[in-house]
Write a protein that holds these residues in place. Sequence first.
Motif, PDB file in Angstrom:
ATOM      1  N   ASP A 249       0.852  -1.189   0.000  1.00 39.78           N
ATOM      2  CA  ASP A 249       0.000   0.000   0.000  1.00 39.78           C
ATOM      3  C   ASP A 249       0.888   1.238   0.000  1.00 39.78           C
ATOM      4  OD1 ASP A 249      -1.712   2.120   0.482  1.00 39.78           O
ATOM      5  OD2 ASP A 249      -2.990   0.960   1.826  1.00 39.78           O
ATOM      6  N   PRO A 250       0.994   1.961  -1.133  1.00 46.87           N
ATOM      7  CA  PRO A 250       1.893   3.112  -1.188  1.00 46.87           C
ATOM      8  C   PRO A 250       1.450   4.279  -0.319  1.00 46.87           C
ATOM      9  CG  PRO A 250       0.624   2.941  -3.215  1.00 46.87           C
ATOM     10  CD  PRO A 250       0.340   1.705  -2.423  1.00 46.87           C
ATOM     11  N   VAL A 251       0.170   4.321   0.052  1.00 44.12           N
ATOM     12  CA  VAL A 251      -0.299   5.393   0.940  1.00 44.12           C
ATOM     13  C   VAL A 251       0.176   5.141   2.369  1.00 44.12           C
ATOM     14  CG1 VAL A 251      -2.333   6.533   1.914  1.00 44.12           C
ATOM     15  CG2 VAL A 251      -2.289   5.918  -0.514  1.00 44.12           C
ATOM     16  N   LYS A 252       0.039   3.905   2.827  1.00 44.89           N
ATOM     17  CA  LYS A 252       0.463   3.575   4.190  1.00 44.89           C
ATOM     18  C   LYS A 252       1.968   3.677   4.371  1.00 44.89           C
ATOM     19  CE  LYS A 252      -3.384   0.488   5.416  1.00 44.89           C
ATOM     20  NZ  LYS A 252      -3.769  -0.917   5.768  1.00 44.89           N
ATOM     21  N   THR A 253       2.703   3.499   3.296  1.00 43.26           N
ATOM     22  CA  THR A 253       4.167   3.541   3.397  1.00 43.26           C
ATOM     23  C   THR A 253       4.736   4.897   2.981  1.00 43.26           C
ATOM     24  OG1 THR A 253       4.361   2.548   1.187  1.00 43.26           O
ATOM     25  CG2 THR A 253       4.434   1.056   3.095  1.00 43.26           C
ATOM     26  N   TYR A 254       3.872   5.896   2.920  1.00 45.62           N
ATOM     27  CA  TYR A 254       4.350   7.258   2.654  1.00 45.62           C
ATOM     28  C   TYR A 254       3.979   8.134   3.849  1.00 45.62           C
ATOM     29  CZ  TYR A 254       5.450  11.657   0.379  1.00 45.62           C
ATOM     30  OH  TYR A 254       6.015  12.867   0.066  1.00 45.62           O
ATOM     31  N   ALA A 478      11.822  -6.543 -17.679  1.00 48.70           N
ATOM     32  CA  ALA A 478      11.298  -5.232 -18.031  1.00 48.70           C
ATOM     33  C   ALA A 478      10.654  -4.670 -16.773  1.00 48.70           C
ATOM     34  CB  ALA A 478      10.286  -5.345 -19.166  1.00 48.70           C
ATOM     35  N   TYR A 479      10.322  -3.382 -16.779  1.00 51.30           N
ATOM     36  CA  TYR A 479       9.699  -2.828 -15.568  1.00 51.30           C
ATOM     37  C   TYR A 479       8.838  -1.616 -15.862  1.00 51.30           C
ATOM     38  CZ  TYR A 479      13.508   0.732 -15.348  1.00 51.30           C
ATOM     39  OH  TYR A 479      14.390   1.754 -15.608  1.00 51.30           O
ATOM     40  N   TYR A 480       7.963  -1.325 -14.901  1.00 53.39           N
ATOM     41  CA  TYR A 480       7.170  -0.103 -14.892  1.00 53.39           C
ATOM     42  C   TYR A 480       7.595   0.710 -13.673  1.00 53.39           C
ATOM     43  CZ  TYR A 480       3.294   3.097 -14.004  1.00 53.39           C
ATOM     44  OH  TYR A 480       2.560   4.218 -13.746  1.00 53.39           O
ATOM     45  N   ASN A 481       7.872   1.987 -13.895  1.00 56.83           N
ATOM     46  CA  ASN A 481       8.282   2.895 -12.826  1.00 56.83           C
ATOM     47  C   ASN A 481       7.153   3.889 -12.595  1.00 56.83           C
ATOM     48  OD1 ASN A 481       9.388   4.862 -11.195  1.00 56.83           O
ATOM     49  ND2 ASN A 481      11.305   5.020 -12.315  1.00 56.83           N
ATOM     50  N   PRO A 482       6.439   3.794 -11.459  1.00 51.18           N
ATOM     51  CA  PRO A 482       5.248   4.631 -11.261  1.00 51.18           C
ATOM     52  C   PRO A 482       5.540   6.117 -11.154  1.00 51.18           C
ATOM     53  CG  PRO A 482       5.794   3.444  -9.244  1.00 51.18           C
ATOM     54  CD  PRO A 482       6.683   2.894 -10.321  1.00 51.18           C
ATOM     55  N   THR A 483       6.673   6.510 -10.563  1.00 54.28           N
ATOM     56  CA  THR A 483       6.941   7.938 -10.408  1.00 54.28           C
ATOM     57  C   THR A 483       7.383   8.594 -11.714  1.00 54.28           C
ATOM     58  OG1 THR A 483       9.145   7.384  -9.553  1.00 54.28           O
ATOM     59  CG2 THR A 483       7.422   7.869  -7.938  1.00 54.28           C
ATOM     60  N   ASN A 484       7.811   7.809 -12.672  1.00 54.55           N
ATOM     61  CA  ASN A 484       8.091   8.322 -14.016  1.00 54.55           C
ATOM     62  C   ASN A 484       6.929   8.052 -14.970  1.00 54.55           C
ATOM     63  OD1 ASN A 484      10.615   9.183 -13.238  1.00 54.55           O
ATOM     64  ND2 ASN A 484      11.726   8.004 -14.775  1.00 54.55           N
ATOM     65  N   ASN A 485       5.972   7.221 -14.533  1.00 59.22           N
ATOM     66  CA  ASN A 485       4.893   6.748 -15.401  1.00 59.22           C
ATOM     67  C   ASN A 485       5.478   6.244 -16.725  1.00 59.22           C
ATOM     68  OD1 ASN A 485       2.202   6.134 -16.046  1.00 59.22           O
ATOM     69  ND2 ASN A 485       1.892   8.116 -17.059  1.00 59.22           N
ATOM     70  N   GLU A 486       6.438   5.346 -16.601  1.00 59.85           N
ATOM     71  CA  GLU A 486       7.149   4.860 -17.781  1.00 59.85           C
ATOM     72  C   GLU A 486       7.280   3.346 -17.753  1.00 59.85           C
ATOM     73  OE1 GLU A 486      11.205   6.214 -17.823  1.00 59.85           O
ATOM     74  OE2 GLU A 486      11.710   5.130 -15.988  1.00 59.85           O
ATOM     75  N   GLN A 530      -2.786   4.100  -7.991  1.00 61.31           N
ATOM     76  CA  GLN A 530      -2.837   5.177  -7.001  1.00 61.31           C
ATOM     77  C   GLN A 530      -1.915   6.343  -7.371  1.00 61.31           C
ATOM     78  OE1 GLN A 530      -3.300   3.936  -2.792  1.00 61.31           O
ATOM     79  NE2 GLN A 530      -2.902   1.861  -3.513  1.00 61.31           N
ATOM     80  N   PHE A 531      -1.166   6.201  -8.481  1.00 61.60           N
ATOM     81  CA  PHE A 531      -0.307   7.271  -8.977  1.00 61.60           C
ATOM     82  C   PHE A 531      -0.953   7.902 -10.203  1.00 61.60           C
ATOM     83  CE2 PHE A 531       2.408   4.728  -6.393  1.00 61.60           C
ATOM     84  CZ  PHE A 531       3.427   5.567  -5.940  1.00 61.60           C
ATOM     85  N   ASP A 532      -0.836   9.222 -10.328  1.00 62.40           N
ATOM     86  CA  ASP A 532      -1.474   9.901 -11.447  1.00 62.40           C
ATOM     87  C   ASP A 532      -0.563   9.965 -12.663  1.00 62.40           C
ATOM     88  OD1 ASP A 532       0.338  11.999 -11.049  1.00 62.40           O
ATOM     89  OD2 ASP A 532      -1.104  13.263  -9.988  1.00 62.40           O
ATOM     90  N   TRP A 533      -0.990  10.707 -13.674  1.00 58.38           N
ATOM     91  CA  TRP A 533      -0.279  10.780 -14.952  1.00 58.38           C
ATOM     92  C   TRP A 533       1.072  11.486 -14.846  1.00 58.38           C
ATOM     93  CZ3 TRP A 533      -5.207  11.922 -13.730  1.00 58.38           C
ATOM     94  CH2 TRP A 533      -5.478  13.244 -13.346  1.00 58.38           C
ATOM     95  N   GLU A 534       1.290  12.229 -13.771  1.00 61.52           N
ATOM     96  CA  GLU A 534       2.584  12.875 -13.559  1.00 61.52           C
ATOM     97  C   GLU A 534       3.493  12.050 -12.644  1.00 61.52           C
ATOM     98  OE1 GLU A 534       1.604  16.758 -12.126  1.00 61.52           O
ATOM     99  OE2 GLU A 534       1.327  17.559 -14.156  1.00 61.52           O
ATOM    100  N   GLY A 535       3.008  10.883 -12.232  1.00 58.11           N
ATOM    101  CA  GLY A 535       3.815  10.014 -11.390  1.00 58.11           C
ATOM    102  C   GLY A 535       3.707  10.313  -9.910  1.00 58.11           C
ATOM    103  N   TRP A 541      -9.498   8.739  -8.665  1.00 58.09           N
ATOM    104  CA  TRP A 541     -10.687   7.918  -8.833  1.00 58.09           C
ATOM    105  C   TRP A 541     -11.892   8.524  -8.096  1.00 58.09           C
ATOM    106  CZ3 TRP A 541     -10.516   2.593 -10.721  1.00 58.09           C
ATOM    107  CH2 TRP A 541      -9.232   2.196 -11.145  1.00 58.09           C
ATOM    108  N   THR A 542     -13.094   8.257  -8.617  1.00 58.25           N
ATOM    109  CA  THR A 542     -14.280   8.517  -7.820  1.00 58.25           C
ATOM    110  C   THR A 542     -14.385   7.412  -6.770  1.00 58.25           C
ATOM    111  OG1 THR A 542     -15.803   7.178  -9.161  1.00 58.25           O
ATOM    112  CG2 THR A 542     -15.467   9.493  -9.830  1.00 58.25           C
ATOM    113  N   GLU A 543     -15.076   7.682  -5.712  1.00 58.83           N
ATOM    114  CA  GLU A 543     -15.209   6.692  -4.627  1.00 58.83           C
ATOM    115  C   GLU A 543     -15.882   5.413  -5.124  1.00 58.83           C
ATOM    116  OE1 GLU A 543     -17.307   6.457  -0.199  1.00 58.83           O
ATOM    117  OE2 GLU A 543     -16.754   8.400  -1.057  1.00 58.83           O
TER     118      GLU A 543
END
Length: 681
Positions: A249-254, A478-486, A530-535, A541-543
């Motif tokens: 959970d990236p929210v709990k770990t931030y 291969a990988y996906y990097n959420p903060t780069n959205n790449e 849980q990360f947006d288009w800018e990473g 999301w709507t609830e």
Amino acid sequence: MNKFIHLPAAAFGLFLLHACSQGGEKAETAYPEAFDVSNMDTTLGPCQDFDNFANGTWKENNPIPPSESRWGSFNILLEENEAKLQEIVNGLLEKEDHSKGSNEQLIADFYRSYTDTQQVAALGIDPLQPYLEQINAIETLDDYVKLVGTMRPVGFTSFLSMYVDADDRNSSMNTLYVTQSGLSLREKDYYENNSPRIADIRKEFVEHVTRMFQLMDYMPDHARENAEKILDFETRIAGIQMSRVEMRDPVKTYNKRSYQELKALLPAFNWDVYTGESGLKADTLVVRQLDYLKGLNQVLENTPVEELKLHATYHLLTDMAPFLPREFQEESFHFYSTVLSGVKERKDLEKRALRTTNSMLGFPLGELFVARHFPESSREKMVEMIENLRETYRDRILDLKWMSDETKKKALTKLEAFTYKIGYPDKWKDYSNIDIHPDSLFANVMHVSQYEYGEMLDKLGKPVDKSEWYMTPQTVNAYYNPTNNEIVFPAGILQPPFFNPEADDAINYGGIMTVIGHEFSHGFDDQGSQFDWEGNLNNWWTEEDRANFDALTGKLAAQYSGIEVLDSVYIDGKLTLGENIADLAGLTMAYHALERSLQGKPEPELIDGFNWKQRFFLGWAQVWRGNITDERLLQQVKTDPHSPARYRINATVSNLDEFYDAWGCSEGANSLPPEERVYIW
């Protein structure tokens, strides 16, 4: 890399997963243009057991080599890549006059230092003595903290770690993170689970630590007692650590905190001393596990300094064992490879030297690799395939029934913002300042570690370099990097059976296209969504839509949690959820991308009696075919967010209507009733 970066397969660690390359003389595997039907076992139909239907004969004819814990398409391609790397290294070794600081000099001399076993044996544990003396001089907890900070630049592990990475909520800037660490068995369940299988591993661990202390003649009369103290200490810190599922959970770990707040969370640990020695200090930082730091304070207050010294001594010894004389290497291999993973034999010296050189100097070696083995045409083809899949993903989002138009609009914004890297970095880093000598293995390792640490330290408080790669070009992954959205595809995986320019389209779509779709989908899995288009970690999301998504992913998690892989050992559907979402979505996207590519064209002909739909799924099964030891399977289930390969094949296809249509399935072990199938993206 410490943030979660999603991979299509378990990452290949430095010493945990090895290849079997013999060097440059080995011929490459010949891959058919379609699918090698001789690998199939048709005694069971595709609806009963698709893995064995597609791969059964291959698995029977390809037992796990004694130097491996598993064997499959990833391993074979890794072996082929390492044969190419060995050929490069062998060519470098033929010359003695490489320019100081050149990639050629660094690689050749590091490799020579590893293979100079006489020098390593003659030195014994002398290279450790300066560090052992520092440990032995510890009298107080503050002394221990100072040691941890002083040794951080050379990779010393303790019960917590600090590192620099992109800020999850401000992805354009680097920040400082604090996280839990210090478990020799890697996962807290190994300390808390009382099943006979896990209990035996703990006993083996005590035996292993005992032998390591005896080898270095460290209080040999008390070696077992001290080993038990280390297990006891690690059990206490395991008890307060977050589980791997909780850490998803990236929210709990931030948890952003000021430096003064950090000190208040763990006052027993002298942060001023640690940050002063390590150089890792900032006015604000992110704490990954708040409760761990709070609980650690009590653990430290009740742990004798002598036990901390024991823990430090063992971790120094085990971290550096691969660079010490043979007896230390073999003991470390026995526990971490044989006991934990079921590997029966060590690799020969040349293979170990190549793997270690590749790990320490992967980018300099990778620069030479791509110059010889990655044509620009492969990059161009990948761009075409990625954009095809982006179009397919766009259509799928628009057609979703469970998502509102409001959230769809934002999902499409994120999809459009996806960037990608293919093959290798556009700009190569300069490693010329690393001091590497042909007769100083231990010093070479320290110098590489110090270089990497300095590079990390230099990022603190600065803008993120979006061009940076976190995987070497020769890596089969291969990988996906959420903060780069790449999404990032190294040259190493853009080869058969994943990507074969000569192959039937259906096979390629079932191979590399599913990998592309897998990585795209990580941007929309339980974490990446849980990360947006800018990473940035930001709820877009709507609830109601998030509740719909959680219901679907919960259903998928429950499916996988019901899969028993060993006696009373089950897949953890919550731990593997992100990868299972990506497998399911990636396979779905690739199938429909193939379908899109065929629009307006004649129906493809049968090949070996299989239509294009069937060949697509055979391509998927070919990628994930493999065998695995029971020990490695247990370790994977406990520590790896990827489901075992067999179930990546069978459990994924069981959710796709397209699979049932392709093979005419109505019932069987691979069959789920329509109402139980899960479609997310």
